[in-house]
Design a protein around this motif. Structure first.
Motif, PDB file in Angstrom:
ATOM      1  N   UNK A  17       0.691  -1.287   0.105  1.00  0.00           N
ATOM      2  CA  UNK A  17      -0.201   0.041  -0.066  1.00  0.00           C
ATOM      3  C   UNK A  17       0.967   1.267  -0.096  1.00  0.00           C
ATOM      4  N   UNK A  18       1.956   1.214   0.768  1.00  0.00           N
ATOM      5  CA  UNK A  18       2.783   2.211   0.895  1.00  0.00           C
ATOM      6  C   UNK A  18       3.486   2.748  -0.544  1.00  0.00           C
ATOM      7  N   UNK A  19       4.089   1.596  -1.078  1.00  0.00           N
ATOM      8  CA  UNK A  19       4.868   2.061  -2.155  1.00  0.00           C
ATOM      9  C   UNK A  19       3.791   2.139  -3.702  1.00  0.00           C
ATOM     10  N   UNK A  20       2.655   1.673  -3.278  1.00  0.00           N
ATOM     11  CA  UNK A  20       1.604   2.058  -4.392  1.00  0.00           C
ATOM     12  C   UNK A  20       1.261   3.631  -4.373  1.00  0.00           C
ATOM     13  N   UNK A  21       1.185   3.853  -2.969  1.00  0.00           N
ATOM     14  CA  UNK A  21       0.836   5.236  -2.933  1.00  0.00           C
ATOM     15  C   UNK A  21       1.890   6.265  -3.280  1.00  0.00           C
ATOM     16  N   UNK A  22       3.069   5.852  -3.138  1.00  0.00           N
ATOM     17  CA  UNK A  22       4.095   6.904  -3.521  1.00  0.00           C
ATOM     18  C   UNK A  22       4.488   6.764  -4.864  1.00  0.00           C
ATOM     19  N   UNK A  23       4.275   5.500  -5.772  1.00  0.00           N
ATOM     20  CA  UNK A  23       4.393   5.785  -7.021  1.00  0.00           C
ATOM     21  C   UNK A  23       5.946   6.069  -7.577  1.00  0.00           C
ATOM     22  N   UNK A  24       6.837   5.704  -7.282  1.00  0.00           N
ATOM     23  CA  UNK A  24       8.278   5.919  -7.557  1.00  0.00           C
ATOM     24  C   UNK A  24       8.784   5.293  -8.788  1.00  0.00           C
ATOM     25  N   UNK A  25       9.687   5.832  -9.423  1.00  0.00           N
ATOM     26  CA  UNK A  25      10.510   5.367 -10.428  1.00  0.00           C
ATOM     27  C   UNK A  25      11.930   5.914 -10.239  1.00  0.00           C
ATOM     28  N   UNK A  26      12.862   4.939 -10.439  1.00  0.00           N
ATOM     29  CA  UNK A  26      14.229   5.300 -10.177  1.00  0.00           C
ATOM     30  C   UNK A  26      14.873   5.332 -11.849  1.00  0.00           C
ATOM     31  N   UNK A  27      15.344   6.394 -12.147  1.00  0.00           N
ATOM     32  CA  UNK A  27      15.990   6.748 -13.449  1.00  0.00           C
ATOM     33  C   UNK A  27      17.392   6.915 -13.530  1.00  0.00           C
ATOM     34  N   UNK A 262      12.483   0.593 -12.140  1.00  0.00           N
ATOM     35  CA  UNK A 262      13.960   0.981 -12.651  1.00  0.00           C
ATOM     36  C   UNK A 262      14.207   1.291 -13.994  1.00  0.00           C
ATOM     37  N   UNK A 263      14.601   2.437 -14.677  1.00  0.00           N
ATOM     38  CA  UNK A 263      15.102   2.877 -16.057  1.00  0.00           C
ATOM     39  C   UNK A 263      16.605   2.969 -15.991  1.00  0.00           C
ATOM     40  N   UNK A 264      17.220   2.031 -16.950  1.00  0.00           N
ATOM     41  CA  UNK A 264      18.675   2.289 -16.749  1.00  0.00           C
ATOM     42  C   UNK A 264      19.076   3.301 -17.842  1.00  0.00           C
ATOM     43  N   UNK A 265      20.482   3.615 -18.223  1.00  0.00           N
ATOM     44  CA  UNK A 265      20.829   4.546 -18.810  1.00  0.00           C
ATOM     45  C   UNK A 265      20.713   4.223 -20.326  1.00  0.00           C
ATOM     46  N   UNK A 272      13.438  -3.916 -10.677  1.00  0.00           N
ATOM     47  CA  UNK A 272      14.096  -3.361  -9.535  1.00  0.00           C
ATOM     48  C   UNK A 272      15.478  -3.260  -9.953  1.00  0.00           C
ATOM     49  N   UNK A 273      16.379  -2.335  -9.264  1.00  0.00           N
ATOM     50  CA  UNK A 273      17.578  -2.293 -10.001  1.00  0.00           C
ATOM     51  C   UNK A 273      18.678  -3.411  -9.655  1.00  0.00           C
TER      52      UNK A 273
END
Length: 320
Positions: A17-27, A262-265, A272-273
């Motif tokens: 629930x926490x992570x879905x609420x935050x809606x994060x992406x690492x680029x 996770x989106x790499x270069x 996930x990374x």
């Protein structure tokens, strides 16, 4: 038996629930970098960088999937030529930038003063040039640029939190006390001392890696970090380090590899990374197994899978 954190039942529900609420992406927006940090562990994409069109396509995808928090890292993020345009394209998102801050001309200031840039994390491992230059380089320049950022914020041009990210090694361990006190005195919002994590095959493994002998000093550093900045990450790092030194490895059972996209270069998308699994643009694909060998480098998961108040009030249990 190898220790592990178990995420199950109600704890799992709270976590998701926490992570879905935050809606994060690492680029990881670029693999280009203008420094040669001695402990750099990520050489897979060194020198790799997507073009502007692919970057804009990724921004469109981020908007379509309503990711709210975009963590942009590198390489050196400010080397990406279209970063200002990227921030504009993500105007509805909160952008968190990590930089070595060796560049701070008009172009870079135009990026850092964007209203949706909510955090600027600057890499600095010590105040003494003899120490930081040996690890990263450009100490005097970075300190000068940090002070300029604080001035720009006082002038109302920057609204972001200004943070310092210090990599903790045996080489700079004692210097971190001075760095923490100085950062607090000049108005830095937070310092996060993150332990180095090197493969035994790394040429600097013996010189820089922390050991159980360093734990008394590490505990003092994290106590000061918590005292000065009310940091929650220090406890996370310290607990995990102590388990590592006792058992050599930590595993998480019940991790579905859906913690953060996770989106790499190269512009590729993963679940996930750490343990990469392709993402099909609509949903996360299941991992091969439900167990993750966690690294002390994995802050995105640590902030969710450990004993933080936002998860359960008392934290995820450590099995004996």
């Amino acid at each position: 038996m190898m220790p592990y954190f178990e995420i199950a039942g109600e704890e799992r529900k709270r976590l998701f629930s926490l992570k879905n609420n935050r809606r994060e992406v690492l680029w990881e927006i670029t693999g280009n970098c203008n420094q040669q940090c001695r402990y750099c562990y990520d050489t897979r994409t060194l020198g790799v960088q997507i073009d502007r069109q692919r970057a804009m396509d990724i921004c469109q995808m981020i908007r379509e999937h309503r990711w709210e928090h975009v963590h942009i890292t590198g390489g050196e993020t400010l080397l990406f030529p279209d970063l200002a345009e990227i921030c504009d394209a993500l105007s509805a998102q909160q952008v968190y930038l990590t930089t070595n801050l060796t560049l701070l001309g008009e172009r870079e200031i135009a990026v850092l003063t964007k209203p949706n840039v909510v955090s600027i994390a600057v890499s600095l491992d010590a105040l003494r040039p003899a120490v930081n230059d040996a690890l990263r380089g450009n100490t005097v320049l970075v300190i000068e640029h940090l002070k300029r950022l604080l001035t720009l914020r006082k002038q109302g041009m920057i609204t972001a939190q200004i943070r310092i990210h210090a990599v903790m090694t045996r080489y700079n361990l004692k210097d971190l006390f001075e760095l923490l006190a100085w950062a607090k005195a000049i108005g830095i919002d937070e310092v996060s001392c993150q332990p180095v994590h090197l493969d035994p095959a790394h040429p600097c493994y013996g010189e820089l890696s922390l050991t159980a002998e360093d734990l008394p000093e590490i505990r003092k550093i994290y106590a000061l970090e918590k005292q000065l900045f009310a940091s929650r990450y220090g406890n996370t790092h310290q607990e995990l380090l102590e388990i590592y030194y006792e058992n050599a490895q930590v595993r998480i059972w019940g991790c579905t590899k859906e913690c953060i996209c996770y989106i790499d270069s190269q512009g590729q998308l993963w679940n996930c990374p750490l343990k990469k699994r392709p993402w099909d643009g609509r949903q996360m694909l299941p991992a091969e197994e439900d167990v993750c060998s966690l690294s002390i480098q994995c802050m995105t998961c640590l902030k969710r899978l450990t004993w933080q108040d936002e998860l359960s009030g008392s934290g995820a249990p450590l099995l004996p």
